[in-house]
Design a protein around this motif. Sequence first.
Motif, PDB file in Angstrom:
ATOM      1  N   THR A 110      62.590  59.528  51.423  1.00 49.63           N
ATOM      2  CA  THR A 110      63.104  59.706  49.958  1.00 49.63           C
ATOM      3  C   THR A 110      61.807  59.865  49.375  1.00 49.63           C
ATOM      4  OG1 THR A 110      64.872  58.310  50.483  1.00 49.63           O
ATOM      5  CG2 THR A 110      64.386  58.836  48.199  1.00 49.63           C
ATOM      6  N   GLN A 157      65.172  58.019  57.186  1.00 55.21           N
ATOM      7  CA  GLN A 157      65.418  58.403  55.970  1.00 55.21           C
ATOM      8  C   GLN A 157      64.095  58.533  55.217  1.00 55.21           C
ATOM      9  OE1 GLN A 157      68.046  59.618  54.524  1.00 55.21           O
ATOM     10  NE2 GLN A 157      66.582  60.360  52.498  1.00 55.21           N
ATOM     11  N   MET A 211      66.934  63.260  55.860  1.00 57.61           N
ATOM     12  CA  MET A 211      67.065  62.469  57.047  1.00 57.61           C
ATOM     13  C   MET A 211      66.186  63.280  57.889  1.00 57.61           C
ATOM     14  SD  MET A 211      67.972  59.653  58.424  1.00 57.61           S
ATOM     15  CE  MET A 211      69.464  58.976  57.822  1.00 57.61           C
TER      16      MET A 211
END
Length: 122
Positions: free
Chosen positions: A119, A117, A92
């Motif tokens: 990823t 976020q 995050m």
Amino acid sequence: QAQLQESGGGWVQPGGSLKLSCDTSGETVNGACLAWFRQAPNQEREGLLSINYFGAKVFTDSVKGRFTISRDNARHTLYLEMNNLKSDDTAMYYCAAGPRWPCLSKTDIATWGQGTQVTVSS
């Protein structure tokens, strides 16, 4: 109402790029130093890069040569450009503001965004 608002997070493959933005228009008191932090699951929140009003920057070794911080004072926006992303960059990401530069420690921060976020996976 949040004073800092991040955007631009998402999923990207290893080696890819992503650019985060942070609307700082609600931040009027502590904007002398703006920074990007990140927090991975089960890890401490860590400061990555910071920039003062005049554009002076500092960054940590973990992002050297891959991440760039910039700010547009007229547009009240902070940016984080991330290149050559790795799976370890999954976290995050938080926009943050503090009264004094370089503000790379959590104790230097007066205002936090809610986070976005990022990823990195194949």
